[in-house]
Design an enzyme around this catalytic site. Structure first.
Site, PDB file in Angstrom:
ATOM      1  N   TYR A   5      -4.790   8.913  -1.931  1.00 15.58           N
ATOM      2  CA  TYR A   5      -3.545   9.450  -1.378  1.00 15.58           C
ATOM      3  C   TYR A   5      -2.432   9.583  -2.418  1.00 15.58           C
ATOM      4  CZ  TYR A   5      -5.973   8.359   2.960  1.00 15.58           C
ATOM      5  OH  TYR A   5      -6.902   8.290   3.963  1.00 15.58           O
ATOM      6  N   CYS A  32      -8.652   9.762   5.524  1.00 11.03           N
ATOM      7  CA  CYS A  32      -8.565   9.674   6.994  1.00 11.03           C
ATOM      8  C   CYS A  32      -7.226  10.173   7.524  1.00 11.03           C
ATOM      9  CB  CYS A  32      -8.791   8.236   7.450  1.00 11.03           C
ATOM     10  SG  CYS A  32     -10.453   7.632   7.108  1.00 11.03           S
ATOM     11  N   ARG A  34      -7.377  12.479  10.966  1.00 13.56           N
ATOM     12  CA  ARG A  34      -8.620  13.084  11.453  1.00 13.56           C
ATOM     13  C   ARG A  34      -9.624  12.039  11.941  1.00 13.56           C
ATOM     14  NH1 ARG A  34     -13.387  11.464   8.690  1.00 13.56           N
ATOM     15  NH2 ARG A  34     -12.661  10.581   6.744  1.00 13.56           N
ATOM     16  N   ASP A  39      -9.680   4.345  13.101  1.00 16.61           N
ATOM     17  CA  ASP A  39     -10.255   3.073  13.543  1.00 16.61           C
ATOM     18  C   ASP A  39      -9.158   2.345  14.322  1.00 16.61           C
ATOM     19  OD1 ASP A  39     -11.017   0.398  13.728  1.00 16.61           O
ATOM     20  OD2 ASP A  39     -11.568   0.196  11.627  1.00 16.61           O
ATOM     21  N   TRP A  50      -7.951  -2.615  -0.274  1.00 17.82           N
ATOM     22  CA  TRP A  50      -8.710  -1.521  -0.878  1.00 17.82           C
ATOM     23  C   TRP A  50      -9.831  -2.017  -1.775  1.00 17.82           C
ATOM     24  CZ3 TRP A  50      -9.063   3.564   0.042  1.00 17.82           C
ATOM     25  CH2 TRP A  50      -8.072   4.139   0.850  1.00 17.82           C
ATOM     26  N   GLU A  58       0.827  -1.203   0.000  1.00 18.88           N
ATOM     27  CA  GLU A  58       0.000   0.000   0.000  1.00 18.88           C
ATOM     28  C   GLU A  58       0.866   1.260   0.000  1.00 18.88           C
ATOM     29  OE1 GLU A  58      -3.734   1.488   2.631  1.00 18.88           O
ATOM     30  OE2 GLU A  58      -1.748   1.738   3.510  1.00 18.88           O
TER      31      GLU A  58
END
Length: 326
Positions: free
Chosen positions: A142, A201, A221, A224, A86, A64
């Site tokens: 991203y 996130c 922000r 999990d 993903w 990733e």
């Protein structure tokens, strides 16, 4: 003997279970328990913070990060490498969009979008390049924001390359920031046709030279704690090590700053199980081969040594965030 840095994560979990405010995710109606504004710090010279109280999916971490780092936006690279972290968002987008249209290319044969299972969807991503090009894209994810930030003039900005260049030219720079938070494409700030259907996130990080070491601070922000945060810790710690190597520096600290950090209700028993486990020593990460510029980073140059975790603990991913649609 120094207390393991892993206890920062475990202590945060205990605090959420004890003091977390109950919330409900608007898009899924899943309950969660939340704190706001916390921070953990990891000295990367003392070991690599890959949690040991449950096994973290290391292959996924490296793949990733490379996907982001190289500016990619299509999940086909991950699928081709048997990394499926993903899969859910493009599949969700596929189902949403295909139910509104009678035409969605190669899926017209015998199935409607709703009838296609996720496994069938991923198989088509892997084996049908035209399908993958249409449905595997996650624009403004991203990688695109880091390496090809879109501007109104039509040109793109390589934020990551700029941050590295800035620190090379000015070791005392205080502005080496990379952000993924672009209001033009997020939530109800965006025109509906442009709005992302997935959340951003971990939305901003800053790198800073401290003597002969490079440190990185992430602002996340939404976090999990059970499923996502162990992955985020490893990913951004690895990013710190890679950028330090490129800049000819030693790894310093990874600083993890949280906005909303939470445990989903359907992860509570798994979290309690993890809290029964005593941390083991962190592993080490080594970089093999040349790494002097951004394009030198490839997954095969990253070597993990001495990782001895407890078994993994399974939990269901909550596909939350992104554009809310009633």
């Amino acid at each position: 003997m120094k207390r393991s840095d892993e206890y920062q994560y475990l202590d945060l979990a205990k605090e959420i279970l004890r003091d977390g405010i109950k919330k409900v995710d608007r898009g899924t109606n899943v309950k969660l328990y939340s704190l706001f504004g916390r921070q953990t710090r990891y000295d990367l010279s003392e070991g690599f913070p890959l949690l040991t109280t449950k096994k973290v999916y290391w292959k996924g971490v490296v793949a990733e990060l490379y996907w982001f780092f190289s500016g990619q936006t299509n999940i086909k690279y991950l699928v081709d490498n048997n990394v499926h972290i993903w899969d859910d968002y493009p599949y969700k987008i596929f189902l949403q969009k295909s139910t509104r249209s009678a035409s969605f290319g190669s899926t017209q044969d015998k199935s409607s979008g709703q009838e296609m299972t996720k496994d069938q969807f991923i198989d088509k991503i892997k084996n049908d390049s035209s399908f993958a090009k249409k449905w595997g894209e996650l624009p403004r994810i991203y990688g695109e924001m880091w390496r090809k930030w879109p501007t109104r003039s039509g040109k793109t900005i390589d934020q990551l390359a700029w941050a590295v260049k800035e620190l090379r030219e000015d070791p005392d720079a205080k502005n080496a920031i990379v952000t993924s938070w672009n209001p033009e494409y997020l939530y109800t700030m965006a025109d509906k046709k442009d709005a992302s259907r997935f959340p951003i996130c971990h939305n901003m990080f800053q790198i800073s030279r401290r003597g002969d070491k490079l440190s990185l601070q992430l602002y996340q922000r939404s976090s999990d704690l059970f499923l996502g945060v162990p992955f985020n810790i490893a990913s951004y710690s690895l990013l710190t090590i890679v950028l330090a190597k490129i800049l000819g520096l030693k790894p310093g600290e990874f600083v993890h700053t949280f906005g909303d950090v939470h445990i989903y209700e359907n992860h509570i028993e798994q979290m309690k199980e993890q809290l029964k486990r005593k941390p083991r020593p962190f592993p080490k990460v080594k970089i093999v081969g040349k790494m002097n510029k951004l394009s030198d980073f490839t997954p095969d140059k990253i070597v993990l040594e001495g990782y001895d975790p407890y078994p993994s603990i399974k939990a269901e991913l909550t596909i939350a965030g992104g554009l809310y649609e009633k």
